[in-house]
Design an enzyme around this catalytic site. Structure first.
Site: not given
Ligand code: DX5
Ligand code: ZN
Length: 221
Positions: A8, A33, A35, A37, A66, A68, A137, A142-145, A175-177, A197
């Site tokens: 991502s 990927h 994102d 937003m 993606h 959002m 999801m 909304g956020y990475g990490g 997607d996510g974590g 990500g």
């Molecule tokens: C979250 C995004 C993800 C995000 C994943 O809203 O859709 O694609 O970048 O990041 P990680 O892998 O760090 O959770």
């Molecule tokens: Zn995503």
């Protein structure tokens, strides 16, 4: 079984975005990927058409967008022109899923539907036969990490069943974590495409990390 690793770019270093994407491409990433937003569907704002164009120019891989955003249909034409190969919309933001999936596909693009952690799988039951991708999801978008939400595993397994029952060969993306700690269980539950990500861009060697993650998508003895 196919395994796709999709870095991502949200977690990339934006001072050198093109290089970061090209590095993933050369490092064996299957998809890139992206994102998008809008500060409405999710609290944060990220980027739009310019970054999709940059990803397209920096990679030969599938550009997996993606969305959002609310009213995702406003972006389809521009984003396909910019080089998106897959456009994934959120079921929560698209009450007319049948129409929007068909519109994306009519542009020659693959159509995905994403579900937030709290959204029941049943919202895609009727369109399971027509989607090209389902995105589960495993964090609130909304956020990475963020931390992986454990109950996503069961939802992935039920999504696999739903797709099998619909005789669908749609991609099942999560997607996510996603990290060394979580990817195997997602794979075991039936996911085939893994967005990551922080795990990739936060690694000392992102290219090696792509292969580490891929290597965990196997039967463990
Ligand atoms: C979250 C995004 C993800 C995000 C994943 O809203 O859709 O694609 O970048 O990041 P990680 O892998 O760090 O959770
Ligand atoms: Zn995503």
């Amino acid at each position: 079984m196919t395994v796709r690793i999709a870095p991502s770019v949200l977690s990339a270093d934006f001072r050198k975005l093109g290089q970061e994407i090209a590095m993933c491409d050369a490092g064996g990433a299957d998809w890139i990927h992206v994102d998008v937003m809008d500060g409405r569907f999710v609290p944060s704002l990220s980027f739009g058409v310019k970054v999709i164009e940059a990803a397209r120019r920096s990679s030969t891989k599938v550009i997996d967008v993606h969305l959002m955003v609310v009213e995702p249909e406003n972006y389809f034409d521009d984003y396909v022109k910019a080089g998106a190969d897959v456009l994934t919309i959120h079921a929560e933001a698209a009450p007319h899923l049948d129409r929007q999936i068909a519109r994306i596909q009519s542009l020659g693009c693959k159509a995905g539907v994403a579900l937030n952690p709290a959204t029941p799988l049943s919202v895609i039951e009727e369109v399971a036969h027509m989607v090209d991708l389902v995105l589960i999801m495993s964090v609130n978008p909304g956020y990475g990490g963020q931390k992986f939400i454990e109950y996503s595993i069961d939802k992935i397994a039920r999504t696999r069943l739903l797709l099998d029952q619909a005789d669908s060969d749609a991609v099942l993306e999560v997607d996510g974590g996603i990290s060394r700690d979580t990817i195997h269980r997602c794979w075991e539950a039936g996911a085939d495409t893994f967005v990551a990500g922080n795990a990739i861009f936060g690694a000392a060697n992102p290219q090696a990390e792509i292969e580490v993650l891929r290597g965990l998508c196997v039967e463990q003895v």
